[in-house]
Design a protein around this motif. Sequence first.
Motif, PDB file in Angstrom:
ATOM      1  N   VAL A  10       0.869  -1.181   0.000  1.00 15.53           N
ATOM      2  CA  VAL A  10       0.000   0.000   0.000  1.00 15.53           C
ATOM      3  C   VAL A  10       0.902   1.226   0.000  1.00 15.53           C
ATOM      4  O   VAL A  10       1.536   1.530   1.006  1.00 15.53           O
ATOM      5  N   ALA A  12       3.072   3.942  -3.129  1.00 14.72           N
ATOM      6  CA  ALA A  12       3.978   3.853  -4.269  1.00 14.72           C
ATOM      7  C   ALA A  12       5.049   4.934  -4.221  1.00 14.72           C
ATOM      8  O   ALA A  12       5.509   5.420  -5.249  1.00 14.72           O
ATOM      9  N   GLY A  14       8.989   6.039  -2.593  1.00 11.45           N
ATOM     10  CA  GLY A  14      10.273   5.342  -2.685  1.00 11.45           C
ATOM     11  C   GLY A  14      10.292   4.037  -1.916  1.00 11.45           C
ATOM     12  O   GLY A  14      10.831   3.026  -2.391  1.00 11.45           O
ATOM     13  N   GLY A  16       7.676   2.019  -0.957  1.00  8.20           N
ATOM     14  CA  GLY A  16       6.798   1.000  -1.539  1.00  8.20           C
ATOM     15  C   GLY A  16       7.383   0.437  -2.827  1.00  8.20           C
ATOM     16  O   GLY A  16       7.365  -0.779  -3.067  1.00  8.20           O
ATOM     17  N   SER A  34      -2.201   2.351  -4.694  1.00  7.99           N
ATOM     18  CA  SER A  34      -1.819   3.702  -4.284  1.00  7.99           C
ATOM     19  C   SER A  34      -2.956   4.696  -4.519  1.00  7.99           C
ATOM     20  O   SER A  34      -3.580   4.689  -5.581  1.00  7.99           O
ATOM     21  N   LEU A  36      -2.589   7.790  -4.953  1.00  6.94           N
ATOM     22  CA  LEU A  36      -2.131   8.723  -5.981  1.00  6.94           C
ATOM     23  C   LEU A  36      -1.516   7.931  -7.129  1.00  6.94           C
ATOM     24  O   LEU A  36      -1.091   6.788  -6.937  1.00  6.94           O
ATOM     25  N   ALA A  45       9.036  14.886  -4.148  1.00  8.72           N
ATOM     26  CA  ALA A  45       9.294  16.266  -3.721  1.00  8.72           C
ATOM     27  C   ALA A  45      10.612  16.402  -2.974  1.00  8.72           C
ATOM     28  O   ALA A  45      11.039  17.510  -2.669  1.00  8.72           O
ATOM     29  N   GLY A  49      18.981  15.698  -0.940  1.00 10.44           N
ATOM     30  CA  GLY A  49      19.964  14.649  -1.123  1.00 10.44           C
ATOM     31  C   GLY A  49      19.680  13.362  -0.370  1.00 10.44           C
ATOM     32  O   GLY A  49      18.724  13.261   0.399  1.00 10.44           O
ATOM     33  N   GLN A 162      -7.765   3.964  -2.891  1.00  4.16           N
ATOM     34  CA  GLN A 162      -7.408   4.360  -1.528  1.00  4.16           C
ATOM     35  C   GLN A 162      -7.773   3.239  -0.545  1.00  4.16           C
ATOM     36  O   GLN A 162      -8.946   2.879  -0.413  1.00  4.16           O
ATOM     37  N   THR A 199       2.826   4.053   3.361  1.00  2.00           N
ATOM     38  CA  THR A 199       1.882   5.151   3.100  1.00  2.00           C
ATOM     39  C   THR A 199       2.419   6.531   3.460  1.00  2.00           C
ATOM     40  O   THR A 199       1.674   7.511   3.378  1.00  2.00           O
ATOM     41  N   ASN A 211       4.638  19.085   3.648  1.00  5.82           N
ATOM     42  CA  ASN A 211       4.126  17.845   3.041  1.00  5.82           C
ATOM     43  C   ASN A 211       3.018  18.107   2.023  1.00  5.82           C
ATOM     44  O   ASN A 211       2.256  19.066   2.159  1.00  5.82           O
ATOM     45  N   HIS A 349       7.486  18.692   8.991  1.00  6.86           N
ATOM     46  CA  HIS A 349       8.173  18.059   7.873  1.00  6.86           C
ATOM     47  C   HIS A 349       8.166  16.543   7.880  1.00  6.86           C
ATOM     48  O   HIS A 349       7.971  15.906   6.854  1.00  6.86           O
ATOM     49  N   GLY A 379       9.367   2.751   5.163  1.00  6.36           N
ATOM     50  CA  GLY A 379       9.356   4.174   4.817  1.00  6.36           C
ATOM     51  C   GLY A 379       8.902   5.036   5.981  1.00  6.36           C
ATOM     52  O   GLY A 379       8.993   4.642   7.143  1.00  6.36           O
ATOM     53  N   THR A 394      18.660  13.960   4.689  1.00  2.00           N
ATOM     54  CA  THR A 394      19.143  12.923   3.753  1.00  2.00           C
ATOM     55  C   THR A 394      18.976  11.489   4.264  1.00  2.00           C
ATOM     56  O   THR A 394      19.200  10.553   3.520  1.00  2.00           O
ATOM     57  N   SER A 396      16.132  10.109   5.336  1.00  2.00           N
ATOM     58  CA  SER A 396      14.867   9.427   5.031  1.00  2.00           C
ATOM     59  C   SER A 396      15.004   8.649   3.735  1.00  2.00           C
ATOM     60  O   SER A 396      14.628   7.478   3.651  1.00  2.00           O
ATOM     61  N   LEU A 400      14.348   4.666   3.192  1.00  5.30           N
ATOM     62  CA  LEU A 400      13.403   4.071   2.228  1.00  5.30           C
ATOM     63  C   LEU A 400      14.064   2.978   1.412  1.00  5.30           C
ATOM     64  O   LEU A 400      13.521   1.890   1.257  1.00  5.30           O
TER      65      LEU A 400
END
Length: 580
Positions: A10, A12, A14, A16, A34, A36, A45, A49, A162, A199, A211, A349, A379, A394, A396, A400
């Motif tokens: 569930v 999509a 980085g 997932g 997903s 979206l 977004a 880095g 969804q 998600t 976000n 954030h 994630g 950097t 996160s 992922l």
Amino acid sequence: MTFSHDIVIVGAGGAGLMAALYAREGGADVAVVSKLHPLRSHTGAAQGGIGAALGNEEEDHWLWHAFDTVKGSDYIGDQDAIEIMCQDAPRTIVELEHYGVPFSRNKQGKISQRRFGGHTRNFGEAPVRRACHAADRTGHTILHTLYDQCVKNHVRFYDEFQVLDLLMTPDGETCGVVAYEILTGEIHTFHAKIVCFATGGYGRAFKTTSNAHAGTGDGMAIVLRKGLPLEDMEFVQFHPTGLYRLGILITEGARGEGGILRNNEGERFMERYAPTVKDLAPRDLVSQCIYKEIREGRGINGKEYVHLDMTHVGEDVLLHKLPEITVFSRTYMGIDPVKQPIPVAPTCHYAMGGIPTDHDGRVERAQRGSTVPGLYAVGECACVSVHGANRLGTNSLVDLVVFGRRAGIRMAQEIQDRRNEPKPLLPDDPQKPTRDLLDAILSRTEGEPVVAVRTDLQQTMMDNVSVFRNEETLTQALADLKALRERARRVVVRDKGKRFNTELMDAVEIGFMVDYAEAIAAGAKYRTESRGAHSREDYPQRDDEHWLKHTLFYSDGQGGYEFGDKKVIITRFQPKERKY
Ligand SMILES: Cc1cc2nc3c(=O)[nH]c(=O)nc-3n(C[C@H](O)[C@H](O)[C@H](O)COP(=O)(O)OP(=O)(O)OC[C@H]3O[C@@H](n4cnc5c(N)ncnc54)[C@H](O)[C@@H]3O)c2cc1C
């Protein structure tokens, strides 16, 4: 309809997509569901880095990266997981490059690396260049590349579906999810042996956030509603440099390239708070310092922002290494960073907390090892925990790809091991709770619109649970959330149609938001110390004797909750006072 797959992921973004790619390469039948289109996930977004001790620009070691991450986490990140992440990061970057990520280059033709907050050489001596980047569109290139690879490898995508419910057998085994198809308004069941949540975060619970609109934390709430815990929810990251009032992000890479924060007196105030690394201190510290400057009357013209000064950095660097933020400043603020300082203030954030997992993404219901059969999370919605009380910039994207990959490999292995077993049986009428929920909203004719409830929720979280908190503000937030829970149950939607009824999904999301906002506020009230991004004015010291532990939040879904504790894993670095 009922769709059937070995593994349903569930989300999509980085995380997932990385999990999907590896599960698919391991031979499993993988679907990604997903809400979206995958390429609109928030990973796209990510600007500044992805950290890895490649040492392309100067000497660097994974152990230095690990130390910085542990210190950045204010010693509450699990050090075994952090070691895995930092050791695996360089290999992962090379792999991303081979998949096709067009990283920026340095003069030697190697992947370019730049400075970022909290990343240092030799255990805190001075800033180091560790952030690999593709201009300031790093996430965009990673997301597109991973999506290409997934399509090529025949991952099955269900876009704009969804997920609203997780399905489990009476014995607590995972057996699928229920999803609402946004295009048609139909409800579908996905029957699977394994479900993996990817998600993303919940920034939208706060008034000012970097976000995207979809960052409503759905996965965390869905899991919480199954009686499973959320870990360390009190740790919410405010990025120091959002565009004033808008919250749109100006990457820390801007300071990595030489940008300086200044107060109304033109003073480079970070020199006072963090003499060694100055503007490249970690985010928790810089955000707290900005608010201190504002409170002491040194905001620009007495207002609630400071300046990010890039004017000395040069047009060439701005246009080639930071094109995105240059355009953002011009478009949204009418400010040309080549000539004028950018007005900035902290913006919500990142979620350090989330669904507790082991190193392979397997969800845990209590202590380590207590895994929930067939359930995974990766994630930002997950908590491994590599970020502890404060994530370094950097880290996160590294999280992922490193843990997304590990979960993908582990899921494929599990499918192999269980290949002779049938899927666990679906419950009778699996869609009923979802149908009832949607019918109740659609049939209501009186009540408030969703936006009124959401605005009040975002406002109380911003006023009472942001960078500084205390007993009084948190008690206020919890009282507000209690009332908001009732209001969220009575929202009315004007659109009663089936096609693209996003208002209906907003009405479901506000219910999710109340659930995890309560976890954040209650967790913040429970933890009577200051650590990392959790800064209690009434308990300003870190208290290792009582609080060097993770919190687990369990909810009864009616506003009743309780906490459990989990031990922090310490391997090499003993907790000490954090100075920069
Ligand atoms: C502006 C910005 C800049 C950033 N820059 C950096 C950076 O430079 N470096 C760094 O390391 N980190 C950065 N971060 C953080 C990082 O980008 C995120 O933490 C990370 O991308 C989250 O990835 P994810 O895969 O967990 O989730 P996301 O990319 O957020 O994807 C979530 C996915 O879940 C799906 N989804 C959600 N709910 C549902 C549901 N109910 N049903 C079905 N699908 C659902 C969405 O459709 C989406 O596909 C940045 C974040 C922001 C906001």
